[in-house]
Design a protein around this motif. Sequence first.
Motif, short mmCIF file in Angstrom:
data_model
loop_
_atom_site.label_atom_id
_atom_site.label_comp_id
_atom_site.label_asym_id
_atom_site.label_seq_id
_atom_site.Cartn_x
_atom_site.Cartn_y
_atom_site.Cartn_z
N LYS A 296 75.86 58.44 29.24
CA LYS A 296 75.71 57.10 30.07
C LYS A 296 74.48 56.69 30.41
O LYS A 296 74.26 55.47 30.42
N CYS B 129 72.58 54.64 27.92
CA CYS B 129 73.36 53.69 27.61
C CYS B 129 72.40 52.33 28.03
O CYS B 129 73.05 51.75 29.01
N ASP C 7 78.70 46.57 25.95
CA ASP C 7 79.36 48.13 26.50
C ASP C 7 79.57 48.99 25.03
O ASP C 7 80.24 48.93 24.19
N LYS D 253 84.36 53.83 25.54
CA LYS D 253 83.23 53.03 25.70
C LYS D 253 82.43 53.40 27.20
O LYS D 253 82.83 54.18 27.80
N LYS D 254 81.45 53.01 27.18
CA LYS D 254 80.73 52.94 28.39
C LYS D 254 81.15 52.71 29.64
O LYS D 254 81.16 53.66 30.76
N SER D 255 81.84 51.86 29.74
CA SER D 255 82.59 51.30 30.88
C SER D 255 84.01 52.21 31.30
O SER D 255 84.12 52.06 32.31
N ASP E 299 85.72 55.50 32.51
CA ASP E 299 85.40 56.48 33.54
C ASP E 299 85.27 57.87 32.77
O ASP E 299 85.76 57.87 31.67
#
Length: 229
Positions: free
Chosen positions: A32, A35, A40, A178-180, A182
């Motif tokens: 993360k 990123c 995203d 995805k990066k978003s 948690d």
Amino acid sequence: MSKKASKRYKKLLDSFKDNKVLSLEESIKKVKQSCTAKFDESIDVSLNLNLKQKKEDLTLRTVVNLPHGNGKKIKVGILCEEGKINEAKSSGADVYGSENLVEEIMSGKINFDKLIATPAMMSKMGKLGKILGPKGLMPNPKLGTVTNDVIKAVKLLKEGQIEIKNDVDGNIAASIGKKSFDDKKILDNFNTLIQTIKKEKPNGIKGDFIVSSYITSSMGISHKLKVKA
């Protein structure tokens, strides 16, 4: 490293020079951090499996029901007989049809990422195979895409069911979030992927089935993982 590597990527490499083998939890945080693209980014996993034997090269092909999906929206098509059109319409599929859909596919019009077919329509697959096969879109009963329960099949695909298949060297790649997302969702998805693969281990394989595993993001750096045998 390629001379064409961007300044952003070169900066990431400098930031992660001490790229030790880490636990999944640690690696997710590292991924993360890398990123830094303006979208995203997907969180992706690559695994190398022990599938090469003296007498034959084995294949693993199955589906994984990711508990949190992978953040990718897919278009689902249903090829069914006329009597199931209303059911297909209510299933949430993006495309559905009978002979009209066969004609669209034959003309090269493919507006779906996954195709579900009812058993009654499998007789049409002979002429569609040359079009769908090379694209990896052929329905398969072992993967749940040949079924009369089209509502359930659509639901599974929309909620995060993915297909995995190894290449000739025993490698498998999968997007698990995805990066978003948690960290826990990514962790849950990874563990589900690993558990599914271990259950599919062919008889006769000696030693560890998963030889190595890495996690990265769409535009980031790959990190080697510690995976319990």
